[in-house]
Design an enzyme around this catalytic site. Structure first.
Site: not given
Length: 553
Positions: A383, A520, A522
């Site tokens: 990001c 993102h 994750e």
């Protein structure tokens, strides 16, 4: 019909209700049950999207674009069900909904009160959230109530849970209460009085716990458990000892060995096969017996509160799990790099700049990115980490000395990262965005499918398409992409409609492994499956470590 387990907390917050709820869900799922989870947050904010990471920790983004509590990240990592907006709600959302109904005249002129109107709305939200997974056919919904028993903010939620238990009838609702049993060093003993008072407070509300999860820094002896069971008015085997462990992935086995799932299933009259936690046992064994070890430097401004990067930290651990590597994370305050002292980066096997907002610390992050690029250290930018990588590249390789983001300098000569001033909202309507727009709910949020350019690192990692979750306002400015590509940058993934850069990388001739992503990743990593991007990143760090050792030999 879905049955409910309410998870409450007492004495202090941050005891791990989310982990306890997720672990119980994982055990029940291993018994063949369809399980979903909900998180109820008593704060008045509509969602945590505008809250400081120091106040709230990470904001977890769901597939459908909801900004939610970080506990939903634990839920997705422990069970197969995907969380949605309906799986997390706040006092703010409840009151907002009730007030809208009152304005529409739905209460037919009645005085709107906490009981029954607010508590009824909470129950409606709970049942709606439970129906959001498994096509509305979940066997069990585990509902975590934030805060602690005794908090004024939590009272309507606890009252709603009590009312649900009464309304649904026997064997439809169970309660698991998590509380603290502190060890007093000066006395050399565990103290059960806080737990006794916490259960007493819960019973005053009208709730009798089915199981009591007692948090301590060590296993609680049987004589102390017997004492707690007497004062809590419950069987001793329902007093579960939950002690500190070196990895949260040991908790499902810990709770199962003490029979928590058996107690809950008996209370709810659920017949299910025994739990099969072999996957979790294998996971723990792999974590405790790694073949390699690396150190990754995470450069950010919230490094004093690692809860801000919870999903990212777990994703790196998952990658280590799937490469048999112990991943050590060194947290580096980006502001400390702004003076130019980058010696702290010299011993790292890889560098990572995570997402974030605001100007503070950005120049330090850019120095870390420049260091990684010039020294050939594997780099992953997420990001903001990708946006800053673009800024660093533009300044030092593309001839744009003053390149910047309009988030940090709205008068920059080269706004290589800028605010998108016009977006389509979830309903397809044009929504104007500017620096003066509301902060809450005005970002690009949720999952989006994006094609990947063949022959790139991105294609080797993801294949032909990437589907990841977003949470950002600013984008790489398309106007500057030709100059960046001419200088050597590869834009390896773009949005199909707006043609906005989603992934960037450097060719092997410029750097062995340098990747930035606007999304993102994750948020979609799990310990069972890992994540291809983080796995590739850890493998690149291992290769860099081996090359460095070979060069030094």
């Amino acid at each position: 019909m879905t049955k409910f387990v309410f998870v409450t907390g007492g004495v202090v917050s941050s005891l791990g209700k989310g982990i306890a709820a997720a672990s119980l869900a994982a055990i029940l799922e291993s018994r063949g049950l369809k399980v979903t989870l909900l998180k109820l947050d008593p704060y008045i904010n509509v969602d945590p999207g505008t809250m400081s990471p120091f106040q709230h920790g990470e904001v977890f983004v769901t597939e459908d674009g909801a900004e939610t509590d970080l506990d939903l990240g634990h839920y997705e990592r422990f069970v197969s069900a995907k969380m949605r907006k309906a799986n997390n709600f706040t006092t703010g959302q409840i009151y907002e909904s009730v007030i809208r109904k009152e304005r529409r005249g739905e209460y037919l002129g009645k005085t709107v009160q906490v009981i029954p109107h607010i508590t009824n709305e909470i129950q409606a939200f709970i049942e709606r959230g439970a129906a959001a997974s498994h096509d509305g056919k979940a066997d069990v919904a585990i509902v975590e109530i934030g805060g602690t028993v005794g908090d004024i903010e939590s009272l309507p939620f606890l009252e709603a849970a009590r009312q649900m238990s009464l309304r649904l009838g026997r064997n439809q609702v169970a309660f698991a209460h998590l509380t603290l049993v502190p060890f007093i060093a000066s006395a050399g003993e565990l103290k059960t009085k806080p737990t006794q008072h916490s259960v007493q407070k819960l019973r005053e509300i009208g709730v009798q716990p089915t199981a009591l999860l007692c948090r301590a820094d060590r296993p609680i002896p049987d004589d102390e458990r017997a004492k707690i069971s007497l004062f809590a008015n419950m069987p001793q085997d329902a007093v579960i000892s939950v002690w500190d462990v070196d990895t949260i992935y040991k908790i499902p086995q810990m709770l199962n060995e003490q029979g928590l799932d058996r107690i809950i299933c008996e209370e709810l009259r659920i017949e299910a096969p025994p739990a099969d936690l072999s996957v979790w046992a294998h996971m723990v064994h792999t974590l405790e017996n790694p073949q390699h070890e690396i150190t990754i430097g995470m450069v950010g401004k919230y490094v004093d509160l690692t809860e801000s990067y919870k999903s990212l930290i777990e994703a790196l651990r998952h990658a280590g799990l799937h490469t048999s590597t112990r991943v050590n994370i060194e947290y580096i305050d980006s502001e400390e790099l702004e003076s130019g002292h980058t010696q702290v980066l010299d011993t790292l096997d890889a560098i990572l700049v995570p997402g974030g907002f605001g100007k503070r610390g950005t120049e330090g992050k850019i120095r870390a990115i420049q260091y990684a690029r010039e020294k050939g250290v594997p780099y992953l930018g997420i990001c903001l980490g990708m946006q800053l990588a673009v800024i660093e590249f533009a300044r030092h390789l593309a001839g744009m000395k003053d390149a910047n983001s309009t988030e940090f300098n709205d008068e920059t000569e080269h706004p290589v990262v800028a605010l998108i001033t016009e977006w389509l909202d979830r309903d397809g309507r044009v929504e104007k965005r500017s620096a003066d727009s509301d902060l809450g709910g005005t970002m690009r949020l949720g999952s989006q499918r994006v094609p990947v350019q063949s022959g790139t690192k991105a294609a080797a990692i993801y294949g032909a398409e990437v589907n990841e979750r977003h949470r950002h306002r600013y984008e790489v400015n398309n106007h500057y992409v030709p100059q960046l590509e001419k200088a050597g940058m590869i834009i390896s993934a773009r949005t199909p409609s707006e043609n906005l850069p989603e992934m960037m990388e450097l060719p092997a001739s410029m750097h062995p492994w340098f990747v930035g992503v606007q999304f993102h990743p994750e948020f979609t990593s799990t310990p069972r499956d890992g994540h291809p991007l983080f796995k590739a990143y850890v493998e690149a760090a291992l290769a860099h470590q081996q090359n460095t050792q070979r060069a030094a030999a």
